[in-house]
Design a protein around this motif. Sequence first.
Motif, PDB file in Angstrom:
ATOM      1  N   PRO A  48      38.285  24.247  17.452  1.00 41.29           N
ATOM      2  CA  PRO A  48      37.363  23.890  18.759  1.00 41.29           C
ATOM      3  C   PRO A  48      37.747  24.157  20.057  1.00 41.29           C
ATOM      4  CG  PRO A  48      38.935  21.903  17.590  1.00 41.29           C
ATOM      5  CD  PRO A  48      38.822  23.475  16.799  1.00 41.29           C
ATOM      6  N   GLU A  49      39.205  24.448  20.255  1.00 47.29           N
ATOM      7  CA  GLU A  49      39.461  24.669  21.660  1.00 47.29           C
ATOM      8  C   GLU A  49      40.141  25.720  21.809  1.00 47.29           C
ATOM      9  OE1 GLU A  49      38.725  22.532  24.080  1.00 47.29           O
ATOM     10  OE2 GLU A  49      37.830  20.950  22.910  1.00 47.29           O
ATOM     11  N   PRO A  50      40.335  26.371  22.992  1.00 45.35           N
ATOM     12  CA  PRO A  50      40.858  27.583  23.148  1.00 45.35           C
ATOM     13  C   PRO A  50      42.448  27.733  23.246  1.00 45.35           C
ATOM     14  CG  PRO A  50      40.153  27.110  25.414  1.00 45.35           C
ATOM     15  CD  PRO A  50      39.565  26.147  24.366  1.00 45.35           C
ATOM     16  N   ASP A  51      42.809  26.680  23.648  1.00 48.89           N
ATOM     17  CA  ASP A  51      44.462  26.621  23.753  1.00 48.89           C
ATOM     18  C   ASP A  51      45.177  26.649  22.407  1.00 48.89           C
ATOM     19  OD1 ASP A  51      46.673  26.076  25.127  1.00 48.89           O
ATOM     20  OD2 ASP A  51      46.231  24.125  25.796  1.00 48.89           O
ATOM     21  N   GLY A  52      45.708  27.827  22.320  1.00 41.97           N
ATOM     22  CA  GLY A  52      46.672  27.828  21.108  1.00 41.97           C
ATOM     23  C   GLY A  52      45.826  28.867  20.231  1.00 41.97           C
ATOM     24  N   ALA A  53      44.687  29.291  20.409  1.00 43.19           N
ATOM     25  CA  ALA A  53      43.736  30.075  19.457  1.00 43.19           C
ATOM     26  C   ALA A  53      44.528  31.641  19.760  1.00 43.19           C
ATOM     27  CB  ALA A  53      42.388  30.095  19.749  1.00 43.19           C
ATOM     28  N   ASP A  54      44.284  32.478  18.683  1.00 43.76           N
ATOM     29  CA  ASP A  54      44.808  33.827  19.088  1.00 43.76           C
ATOM     30  C   ASP A  54      43.743  34.484  19.960  1.00 43.76           C
ATOM     31  OD1 ASP A  54      47.009  34.117  16.967  1.00 43.76           O
ATOM     32  OD2 ASP A  54      45.403  33.636  15.305  1.00 43.76           O
ATOM     33  N   PHE A  55      42.668  34.220  19.802  1.00 44.36           N
ATOM     34  CA  PHE A  55      41.653  34.942  20.743  1.00 44.36           C
ATOM     35  C   PHE A  55      40.313  33.928  20.918  1.00 44.36           C
ATOM     36  CE2 PHE A  55      40.650  36.545  16.576  1.00 44.36           C
ATOM     37  CZ  PHE A  55      39.001  36.483  16.297  1.00 44.36           C
ATOM     38  N   VAL A  56      39.545  34.612  22.062  1.00 42.84           N
ATOM     39  CA  VAL A  56      38.587  33.613  22.398  1.00 42.84           C
ATOM     40  C   VAL A  56      37.290  34.888  22.425  1.00 42.84           C
ATOM     41  CG1 VAL A  56      37.157  32.240  23.805  1.00 42.84           C
ATOM     42  CG2 VAL A  56      39.674  31.954  23.632  1.00 42.84           C
ATOM     43  N   VAL A  57      36.258  34.437  21.877  1.00 44.55           N
ATOM     44  CA  VAL A  57      34.962  35.469  22.204  1.00 44.55           C
ATOM     45  C   VAL A  57      33.976  34.798  23.035  1.00 44.55           C
ATOM     46  CG1 VAL A  57      33.081  36.620  21.026  1.00 44.55           C
ATOM     47  CG2 VAL A  57      35.185  36.393  19.751  1.00 44.55           C
ATOM     48  N   VAL A  58      33.611  35.335  23.845  1.00 41.22           N
ATOM     49  CA  VAL A  58      32.660  34.729  24.966  1.00 41.22           C
ATOM     50  C   VAL A  58      31.466  35.759  24.783  1.00 41.22           C
ATOM     51  CG1 VAL A  58      32.263  34.230  27.419  1.00 41.22           C
ATOM     52  CG2 VAL A  58      34.481  34.141  26.557  1.00 41.22           C
ATOM     53  N   ASN A  59      30.177  35.217  24.224  1.00 41.36           N
ATOM     54  CA  ASN A  59      28.942  35.923  24.271  1.00 41.36           C
ATOM     55  C   ASN A  59      28.193  35.534  25.302  1.00 41.36           C
ATOM     56  OD1 ASN A  59      27.036  37.658  22.915  1.00 41.36           O
ATOM     57  ND2 ASN A  59      26.170  35.880  21.676  1.00 41.36           N
ATOM     58  N   THR A  60      28.080  36.458  26.301  1.00 46.54           N
ATOM     59  CA  THR A  60      27.370  36.342  27.570  1.00 46.54           C
ATOM     60  C   THR A  60      26.041  36.332  28.030  1.00 46.54           C
ATOM     61  OG1 THR A  60      27.950  38.538  28.234  1.00 46.54           O
ATOM     62  CG2 THR A  60      29.722  37.024  28.561  1.00 46.54           C
ATOM     63  N   CYS A  61      25.466  35.821  28.912  1.00 44.89           N
ATOM     64  CA  CYS A  61      24.180  36.106  29.297  1.00 44.89           C
ATOM     65  C   CYS A  61      24.224  36.744  30.522  1.00 44.89           C
ATOM     66  CB  CYS A  61      23.182  34.795  29.632  1.00 44.89           C
ATOM     67  SG  CYS A  61      21.465  34.985  30.093  1.00 44.89           S
ATOM     68  N   GLY A  62      23.461  37.869  30.790  1.00 39.18           N
ATOM     69  CA  GLY A  62      23.241  38.807  31.945  1.00 39.18           C
ATOM     70  C   GLY A  62      21.787  38.754  32.733  1.00 39.18           C
ATOM     71  N   PHE A  63      20.935  37.656  32.343  1.00 45.54           N
ATOM     72  CA  PHE A  63      19.474  37.751  32.815  1.00 45.54           C
ATOM     73  C   PHE A  63      19.265  37.902  34.389  1.00 45.54           C
ATOM     74  CE2 PHE A  63      15.294  35.571  32.914  1.00 45.54           C
ATOM     75  CZ  PHE A  63      14.595  36.647  32.937  1.00 45.54           C
ATOM     76  N   ILE A  64      19.898  36.711  34.822  1.00 48.45           N
ATOM     77  CA  ILE A  64      19.680  36.661  36.289  1.00 48.45           C
ATOM     78  C   ILE A  64      20.990  36.353  36.819  1.00 48.45           C
ATOM     79  CG2 ILE A  64      17.329  35.986  36.103  1.00 48.45           C
ATOM     80  CD1 ILE A  64      18.160  33.186  36.552  1.00 48.45           C
ATOM     81  N   GLU A  65      21.178  36.243  38.315  1.00 44.26           N
ATOM     82  CA  GLU A  65      22.438  36.024  38.991  1.00 44.26           C
ATOM     83  C   GLU A  65      23.228  34.741  38.443  1.00 44.26           C
ATOM     84  OE1 GLU A  65      24.134  36.057  43.702  1.00 44.26           O
ATOM     85  OE2 GLU A  65      22.087  35.958  43.098  1.00 44.26           O
ATOM     86  N   ARG A  66      22.285  33.657  38.476  1.00 47.50           N
ATOM     87  CA  ARG A  66      22.991  32.354  37.901  1.00 47.50           C
ATOM     88  C   ARG A  66      23.689  32.508  36.638  1.00 47.50           C
ATOM     89  NH1 ARG A  66      19.021  27.418  38.295  1.00 47.50           N
ATOM     90  NH2 ARG A  66      18.160  28.503  36.502  1.00 47.50           N
ATOM     91  N   ALA A  67      22.916  33.202  35.824  1.00 51.63           N
ATOM     92  CA  ALA A  67      23.442  33.292  34.334  1.00 51.63           C
ATOM     93  C   ALA A  67      24.654  34.021  34.314  1.00 51.63           C
ATOM     94  CB  ALA A  67      22.309  33.994  33.346  1.00 51.63           C
ATOM     95  N   ARG A  68      24.721  35.343  35.303  1.00 53.97           N
ATOM     96  CA  ARG A  68      26.062  36.054  35.331  1.00 53.97           C
ATOM     97  C   ARG A  68      26.950  35.427  35.790  1.00 53.97           C
ATOM     98  NH1 ARG A  68      21.756  39.596  37.249  1.00 53.97           N
ATOM     99  NH2 ARG A  68      22.599  39.516  39.303  1.00 53.97           N
ATOM    100  N   ASP A  69      26.848  34.708  36.707  1.00 46.28           N
ATOM    101  CA  ASP A  69      27.919  33.782  37.488  1.00 46.28           C
ATOM    102  C   ASP A  69      28.545  32.864  36.508  1.00 46.28           C
ATOM    103  OD1 ASP A  69      27.318  35.045  40.022  1.00 46.28           O
ATOM    104  OD2 ASP A  69      26.379  33.308  40.912  1.00 46.28           O
ATOM    105  N   GLU A  70      27.662  32.129  35.671  1.00 49.56           N
ATOM    106  CA  GLU A  70      28.097  31.198  34.629  1.00 49.56           C
ATOM    107  C   GLU A  70      28.998  32.110  33.510  1.00 49.56           C
ATOM    108  OE1 GLU A  70      26.653  27.994  31.717  1.00 49.56           O
ATOM    109  OE2 GLU A  70      25.363  29.531  31.818  1.00 49.56           O
ATOM    110  N   SER A  71      28.588  33.161  33.350  1.00 51.84           N
ATOM    111  CA  SER A  71      29.275  34.061  32.179  1.00 51.84           C
ATOM    112  C   SER A  71      30.576  34.710  33.031  1.00 51.84           C
ATOM    113  CB  SER A  71      28.521  35.370  31.979  1.00 51.84           C
ATOM    114  OG  SER A  71      27.300  34.980  31.118  1.00 51.84           O
TER     115      SER A  71
END
Length: 495
Positions: A48-71
Amino acid sequence: MPKLPQNASPSSVAKGTYAFVSLGCPKNLVDSERMLGLLQIDGYRLVPEPDGADFVVVNTCGFIERARDESLATIDEMLQFKAQGRIRGVIVSGCLAERQKEQLLADRPGIDSLVGVFARDEVARVADRMLGRLDEQRTVFQPAPIRPLLDTDRLRITPRHFAYLKISEGCDRLCTFCAIPKMRGKHATKPLDEVVREAEQLAADGVRELIVVAQDTTYYGMDLYGEPRLAELLRRLEQVDGIAWIRLMYFYPMYVDDTLIEAIAASDKIVPYLDMPLQHIHDEMLRRMARRITRRETEDLLAKLRTRIPGLMLRTTLITGFPGETADQFEELVDFVRTQRFQRLGVFTYSCEPDTPSANLPGQLSEEVKNQRRERLMEVQQQIAFAWNQAQIGIRKDVILDRPVPRESNVWIGRSHADAPDIDAVVYVTGGKKRLAAGDIVNCEIVAVREYDLIGVAMGIATPGGSVPATGSSFPPETSPPLRPDRRQLSRRRS
């Protein structure tokens, strides 16, 4: 605990641990759930948390500038964890990876691997290579397939009782403001039998509400069958045992014919709710947006839908500040909203995307003007919303329960047929002495309002799959979601 998807087997020793962040729209969420399922099948364990995990997957949104900034902010947060030695690797997938490709890797060299939209099924092999320090290939991109990828064997991160059902991929529309075709490719219909099999698998996993999504839902079937086949698909989905509600999202206002309207109106399972983004109403703005529809055609369609589908709730989205939008054209849009009194309405300011045709149009407006116009529209809609809510007091509605209210005894957060998850309002339900559970469809009497939300008292469990009572008023609301879940949180399935 997360539930293993079909074909997965529990392992006492995991290959590795990973955390997952899913951003963006429901279509992207389906992709996330597919990747989660494949990683689980391959022997990786979700934490449930990244701390201590082997890796993290970030599935991103790239639709508009606000979404890109969040990603980008999320990626930077995970890269900071990596720099501090708290995780070993970062995999970035989804629309932003597809849109920016190697440029994203050049800007953020700490990313271990990029996985494009259509390479999502390679995620487990990417994780194997990354943890094995085989970093000679850091990007995995594939061309858009002729047929959409399967979405079975998902590890779902929605509550167990509802799920998104993606029926097609990509988009053939050439709206001048939109970059989706560049990221998601051309429209590709998922065959009828495959969609029905996915729905049956979801129903067997406890889903009661199917939420049908696509980039262009009404175009379903055109590329594969030579004609729209959404009405036929809906009739087949109605036959899936266990499904009580079917909700329709992302209707483009073309290809909504009498056959489709009749299929919706005659159904006991399709809730009378349509999400139909209109973007604008002035003919010149619609032409510049390349929407291929006029104001008159739009108004005729809205009138037909409301006449033919009892109790219909309409959601739409609009854009303010599109290049060349004059003050008079904007006022026409305001009058349209006042007249139509949409039950649900959202407004976006125009985002100038550099790889879209509208970026080169004359008459680009300032952010100040865009925001002022958005605020004006939302103020008009708020009056409609609050008045509609008041008109619901004393009316009985079926409500599907999503989750209990923390630190309250037998008080639940649910949704009526007017409310799609995450984007619309909610109904707070007091159970009294009735024993309630997530996924129950409860008949409630509305007794009060809380701004955009309703408050109801449970009167009894509704008949599964029964018809949804029409609202007591044709007079409707916009809503903002004060309790919207944070999609940046690490994804876990709630059971």
